[in-house]
Motif scaffolding. Structure first.
Motif, mmCIF file in Angstrom:
data_model
loop_
_atom_site.group_PDB
_atom_site.id
_atom_site.type_symbol
_atom_site.label_atom_id
_atom_site.label_comp_id
_atom_site.label_asym_id
_atom_site.label_seq_id
_atom_site.Cartn_x
_atom_site.Cartn_y
_atom_site.Cartn_z
ATOM 1 N N LEU A 90 0.882 -1.192 0.037
ATOM 2 C CA LEU A 90 -0.183 0.002 -0.050
ATOM 3 C C LEU A 90 0.829 1.355 0.056
ATOM 4 O O LEU A 90 0.554 2.083 -0.746
ATOM 5 N N PHE A 91 1.821 1.441 0.674
ATOM 6 C CA PHE A 91 2.814 2.463 0.797
ATOM 7 C C PHE A 91 3.511 2.556 -0.471
ATOM 8 O O PHE A 91 3.680 3.779 -1.038
ATOM 9 N N LEU A 92 3.913 1.421 -1.316
ATOM 10 C CA LEU A 92 4.459 1.624 -2.514
ATOM 11 C C LEU A 92 3.218 2.055 -3.698
ATOM 12 O O LEU A 92 3.709 3.018 -4.425
ATOM 13 N N TYR A 93 2.065 1.726 -3.450
ATOM 14 C CA TYR A 93 1.042 2.550 -4.337
ATOM 15 C C TYR A 93 0.752 3.847 -4.013
ATOM 16 O O TYR A 93 0.421 4.481 -4.895
ATOM 17 N N ILE A 94 0.912 4.217 -2.984
ATOM 18 C CA ILE A 94 0.432 5.608 -2.499
ATOM 19 C C ILE A 94 1.713 6.687 -3.039
ATOM 20 O O ILE A 94 1.318 7.525 -3.380
ATOM 21 N N ASN A 95 2.812 6.153 -2.684
ATOM 22 C CA ASN A 95 4.032 7.059 -3.195
ATOM 23 C C ASN A 95 4.266 6.753 -4.841
ATOM 24 O O ASN A 95 4.485 6.681 -5.588
#
Length: 73
Positions: A68-73
């Motif tokens: 999720l952190f990868l998709y947010i950034n």
């Protein structure tokens, strides 16, 4: 970077705990050690299995967070 380090530590800890857990053995004799470091009492086995399940849950949770952190950034 910190999440990845925690992820690696949890995965290595989980693998080690799974290798230590031997429900059919009486102790750690599979490693050639006949000490009573981890006896095969029922409560010890249940505690070890709970810790393994918790580590697996934590591993999956951190994996989802990192994706999720990868998709947010």
């Amino acid at each position: 970077m910190t999440i990845r380090l925690i992820w690696y530590l949890i995965s290595i800890t989980t693998i080690c705990l799974i290798l230590i857990n031997n429900p059919k053995g009486s102790n750690l004799s599979s490693f050639g050690n006949r000490s009573s470091f981890i006896s095969s009492t029922r409560s010890t086995q249940q505690t070890l299995q709970f810790i393994i399940a918790f580590n697996i849950f934590l591993f999956l949770f951190i994996t989802i967070l990192s994706v999720l952190f990868l998709y947010i950034n």
